[in-house]
Scaffold this motif. Structure first.
Motif, mmCIF file in Angstrom:
data_model
loop_
_atom_site.group_PDB
_atom_site.id
_atom_site.type_symbol
_atom_site.label_atom_id
_atom_site.label_comp_id
_atom_site.label_asym_id
_atom_site.label_seq_id
_atom_site.Cartn_x
_atom_site.Cartn_y
_atom_site.Cartn_z
ATOM 1 N N LEU A 137 29.150 31.765 38.007
ATOM 2 C CA LEU A 137 30.123 32.781 38.420
ATOM 3 C C LEU A 137 29.427 34.117 38.665
ATOM 4 O O LEU A 137 28.686 34.632 37.813
ATOM 5 C CB LEU A 137 31.203 32.938 37.346
ATOM 6 C CG LEU A 137 32.422 33.750 37.750
ATOM 7 C CD1 LEU A 137 33.193 33.065 38.867
ATOM 8 C CD2 LEU A 137 33.342 33.972 36.545
ATOM 9 N N GLY A 138 29.656 34.683 39.847
ATOM 10 C CA GLY A 138 29.049 35.950 40.198
ATOM 11 C C GLY A 138 27.649 35.822 40.756
ATOM 12 O O GLY A 138 27.059 36.822 41.196
ATOM 13 N N VAL A 139 27.102 34.603 40.730
ATOM 14 C CA VAL A 139 25.749 34.369 41.247
ATOM 15 C C VAL A 139 25.809 33.395 42.417
ATOM 16 O O VAL A 139 25.477 33.718 43.555
ATOM 17 C CB VAL A 139 24.812 33.843 40.141
ATOM 18 C CG1 VAL A 139 23.401 33.643 40.692
ATOM 19 C CG2 VAL A 139 24.790 34.796 38.954
ATOM 20 N N THR A 140 26.267 32.186 42.119
ATOM 21 C CA THR A 140 26.372 31.158 43.165
ATOM 22 C C THR A 140 27.798 30.694 43.392
ATOM 23 O O THR A 140 28.062 29.967 44.347
ATOM 24 C CB THR A 140 25.507 29.935 42.795
ATOM 25 O OG1 THR A 140 25.963 29.408 41.536
ATOM 26 C CG2 THR A 140 24.048 30.315 42.688
ATOM 27 N N THR A 141 28.731 31.077 42.500
ATOM 28 C CA THR A 141 30.119 30.643 42.629
ATOM 29 C C THR A 141 31.058 31.838 42.572
ATOM 30 O O THR A 141 30.709 32.916 42.078
ATOM 31 C CB THR A 141 30.510 29.641 41.526
ATOM 32 O OG1 THR A 141 30.360 30.267 40.237
ATOM 33 C CG2 THR A 141 29.641 28.400 41.585
ATOM 34 N N THR A 142 32.274 31.645 43.058
ATOM 35 C CA THR A 142 33.291 32.688 43.113
ATOM 36 C C THR A 142 34.451 32.337 42.191
ATOM 37 O O THR A 142 34.516 31.228 41.632
ATOM 38 C CB THR A 142 33.830 32.837 44.545
ATOM 39 O OG1 THR A 142 34.531 31.630 44.895
ATOM 40 C CG2 THR A 142 32.701 33.069 45.544
ATOM 41 N N VAL A 143 35.391 33.268 42.068
ATOM 42 C CA VAL A 143 36.611 32.981 41.309
ATOM 43 C C VAL A 143 37.349 31.811 41.938
ATOM 44 O O VAL A 143 37.913 30.965 41.231
ATOM 45 C CB VAL A 143 37.504 34.225 41.242
ATOM 46 C CG1 VAL A 143 38.836 33.890 40.563
ATOM 47 C CG2 VAL A 143 36.810 35.357 40.499
ATOM 48 N N ALA A 144 37.326 31.721 43.265
ATOM 49 C CA ALA A 144 37.987 30.600 43.942
ATOM 50 C C ALA A 144 37.326 29.277 43.576
ATOM 51 O O ALA A 144 38.011 28.264 43.391
ATOM 52 C CB ALA A 144 37.947 30.813 45.457
ATOM 53 N N ASP A 145 35.998 29.263 43.456
ATOM 54 C CA ASP A 145 35.295 28.040 43.038
ATOM 55 C C ASP A 145 35.699 27.641 41.624
ATOM 56 O O ASP A 145 35.921 26.461 41.335
ATOM 57 C CB ASP A 145 33.781 28.252 43.097
ATOM 58 C CG ASP A 145 33.267 28.512 44.499
ATOM 59 O OD1 ASP A 145 33.812 27.902 45.445
ATOM 60 O OD2 ASP A 145 32.334 29.315 44.642
ATOM 61 N N LEU A 146 35.784 28.624 40.747
ATOM 62 C CA LEU A 146 36.213 28.350 39.374
ATOM 63 C C LEU A 146 37.629 27.804 39.355
ATOM 64 O O LEU A 146 37.913 26.809 38.664
ATOM 65 C CB LEU A 146 36.115 29.633 38.544
ATOM 66 C CG LEU A 146 36.753 29.613 37.140
ATOM 67 C CD1 LEU A 146 36.103 28.547 36.273
ATOM 68 C CD2 LEU A 146 36.664 30.982 36.496
ATOM 69 N N SER A 147 38.520 28.426 40.082
ATOM 70 C CA SER A 147 39.910 27.980 40.111
ATOM 71 C C SER A 147 40.026 26.555 40.632
ATOM 72 O O SER A 147 40.799 25.742 40.114
ATOM 73 C CB SER A 147 40.748 28.924 40.984
ATOM 74 O OG SER A 147 40.725 30.237 40.470
ATOM 75 N N ALA A 148 39.222 26.232 41.661
ATOM 76 C CA ALA A 148 39.270 24.881 42.232
ATOM 77 C C ALA A 148 38.743 23.839 41.269
ATOM 78 O O ALA A 148 39.141 22.662 41.335
ATOM 79 C CB ALA A 148 38.458 24.858 43.534
ATOM 80 N N ALA A 149 37.842 24.231 40.368
ATOM 81 C CA ALA A 149 37.264 23.277 39.430
ATOM 82 C C ALA A 149 38.139 23.037 38.204
ATOM 83 O O ALA A 149 37.935 22.059 37.469
ATOM 84 C CB ALA A 149 35.883 23.760 38.968
ATOM 85 N N LEU A 150 39.120 23.898 37.974
ATOM 86 C CA LEU A 150 40.024 23.702 36.838
ATOM 87 C C LEU A 150 40.938 22.511 37.078
ATOM 88 O O LEU A 150 41.388 22.296 38.210
ATOM 89 C CB LEU A 150 40.873 24.951 36.617
ATOM 90 C CG LEU A 150 40.161 26.186 36.055
ATOM 91 C CD1 LEU A 150 41.064 27.408 36.169
ATOM 92 C CD2 LEU A 150 39.740 25.962 34.612
ATOM 93 N N PRO A 151 41.224 21.735 36.040
ATOM 94 C CA PRO A 151 42.141 20.603 36.234
ATOM 95 C C PRO A 151 43.562 21.064 36.470
ATOM 96 O O PRO A 151 43.996 22.083 35.945
ATOM 97 C CB PRO A 151 42.039 19.832 34.913
ATOM 98 C CG PRO A 151 41.643 20.872 33.911
ATOM 99 C CD PRO A 151 40.763 21.832 34.653
ATOM 100 N N GLY A 152 44.280 20.326 37.316
ATOM 101 C CA GLY A 152 45.667 20.643 37.602
ATOM 102 C C GLY A 152 46.269 19.579 38.493
ATOM 103 O O GLY A 152 45.548 18.757 39.065
ATOM 104 N N ARG A 153 47.563 19.612 38.627
ATOM 105 C CA ARG A 153 48.221 18.553 39.393
ATOM 106 C C ARG A 153 47.864 18.557 40.868
ATOM 107 O O ARG A 153 47.876 17.521 41.516
ATOM 108 C CB ARG A 153 49.738 18.667 39.203
ATOM 109 C CG ARG A 153 50.196 18.222 37.825
ATOM 110 C CD ARG A 153 51.693 17.966 37.836
ATOM 111 N NE ARG A 153 52.430 19.184 38.129
ATOM 112 C CZ ARG A 153 52.812 20.056 37.193
ATOM 113 N NH1 ARG A 153 52.502 19.840 35.930
ATOM 114 N NH2 ARG A 153 53.490 21.138 37.538
#
Length: 449
Positions: free
Chosen positions: A431-447
């Motif tokens: 995060l903040g280096v190679t990934t964004t908040v959007a990348d983090l959000s996409a990696a979180l589990p969810g329906r």
């Protein structure tokens, strides 16, 4: 606003405006990973699902409920707070006697998603500043507050609001309004620990949602009181009669997130030093003792003297059960507090041979140090084992890789595949280096993930 010296929150806003370094961001990533693991594991708990269902009833939005759908920012913070706290593995500041992670993280993440923030550094800066506000106010509140109130609930909104103010780059005046609004809404009574249920974890969600609302309202011009802490009928006079308001502004060399402890065991933090001592005893002697006396500080006994636990929550707040499972199994992981472990005859028999007592020296060292000693009879001979600093405290730290291993185990407990867990870990690590908040959000589990 530095000229308004009559207000603690005005001066605190100046403290929060300091720059955040690369080292600080690295520490924030580690705490974010710790929270993500806790939230993934906790998202499947029945009471967490009930809060998530309440949040989803508020309607759809852009913010992810871990393991669920997408809702508005307040609702997401409300749902994700309990998810990160319910398994009792969330981080803790021992001097403030509160848990920043399950309040600051849900608020900061929800607001970042709601506002469309993609910059990972902005999220990490918000986390650092949210921890700072929450910890500083918690440390100043004093022992009288902790006697009746759950500080994570009553004071957590300050951290969530500070994180939101950072994300939205609010000026000093509106940051102070956000803090004032948060202080007006904090709540959380310790009655929660005396009866069955998950109210304690709900406090975290309410505090996170409180901070989200406070920051958004302040942004839009809704004023909050400047002297919410120290003013007449303010929080400290009303709820913390031995508070030291000026302690909120104690000089520090760096950001206080570096002093926050990680929890390696699935029990109340007050039980951790006794668990550490039990593990050391097991490593030294192998066999089970004939009798064990746990000596520790007063709050540990007040919160965790439960010789016959009957629920998962009671087991996690039982010194007797925690010591017994550590001695028998060599760990105090999540499965050691499940119903099968509570009723296990071998564990129950050893639990009955564990006594607890308050000692003056360990009480005097607390809360700067969480310590315990075990007086164990092994083969008719008495042995003394001490753990004066709990594993995960700055004096006895967990390594970054140990925090990652903990996150992996929690994600597996929450049902994530190994590949999905590694993607999520990589998203946080980068995060903040190679990934964004959007990348983090996409990696979180969810329906809909």
């Amino acid at each position: 606003m530095s000229g308004h010296l009559s207000s603690i929150t005005v001066r605190l806003a100046d403290v929060l405006a300091r720059p955040v370094s690369a080292e600080d961001r690295a520490r924030a990533r580690l705490h974010l990973l710790d929270w993500v693991g806790c939230a993934v594991a906790g998202s499947g708990e029945e009471d967490v699902a009930r809060v998530a269902a309440l949040a989803e009833a508020e309607g759809q939005g852009t913010c992810r409920i871990v393991g669920g759908g997408r809702v508005g920012p307040e609702a997401a913070a409300l749902a994700n707070g309990p998810a990160g706290a319910i398994l009792e593995m969330d981080d803790v500041d021992r001097r403030a006697l509160l848990h920043p992670g399950p309040v600051v993280m849900p608020a900061a993440l929800a607001l970042a998603q709601h506002l469309g923030v993609t910059d990972g550094d902005a999220l990490l800066h918000a986390i650092v500043r949210g921890y700072e506000a929450m910890i500083r106010i918690g440390r100043a509140a004093g022992a009288s507050h902790y006697r009746f109130f759950h500080p994570t609930g009553t004071l957590g909104g300050f951290g969530a609001a500070a994180a939101g103010a950072s994300l939205m780059r609010l000026d000093g005046e509106r940051t102070v309004w956000a803090l004032g609004l948060a202080g007006q809404q904090g709540a959380g009574l310790w009655r929660a620990r005396h009866e069955p249920g998950s109210v304690k974890a709900l406090h975290d969600g309410r505090a996170a949602a409180n901070g989200v609302a406070s920051a958004l309202l302040a942004r839009d011009g809704f004023r909050g009181p400047l002297r919410v802490l120290e003013g007449e009928q303010g929080l400290f006079p009303a709820m913390a009669p031995d508070a030291d308001p000026e302690a909120v502004l104690t000089p520090a060399d760096g950001w206080l997130i570096h002093e926050v402890s990680f929890k390696p065991h699935a029990a109340c933090r007050h039980a951790h030093p006794a668990i550490d001592a039990a593990l050391a005893l097991r490593a030294r002697f192998g066999g089970l003792p004939e009798a064990v006396r746990v000596e520790t500080y007063r709050d540990s006994v007040l919160f965790c003297d439960k010789p016959i636990p009957t629920t998962v929550s009671e087991a996690k707040f039982s010194l007797q059960h925690s010591v017994a499972v550590a001695l028998i199994h060599g760990d105090a992981g999540l499965e050691r507090f499940e119903p099968g472990a509570i009723t296990d005859p071998e564990i129950a028999a050893l639990r009955a041979r564990v006594s607890v007592a308050v000692t003056d020296d360990l009480t005097a060292a607390y809360p700067a140090r969480f310590g315990a000693r075990l007086i164990a009879t092994v083969g008719g001979v008495e042995h003394r084992i001490e753990a004066l600093d709990a594993l995960g405290d700055p004096e006895n730290p967990l390594s970054p890789e140990a925090v990652r291993d903990k996150a992996r185990a929690l994600m597996a407990w929450g049902g994530m595949s190994r590949d999905a867990a590694e993607r999520l870990i990589a998203a946080v690590d980068g995060l903040g280096v190679t990934t964004t908040v959007a990348d983090l959000s996409a990696a979180l589990p969810g329906r809909d993930a």
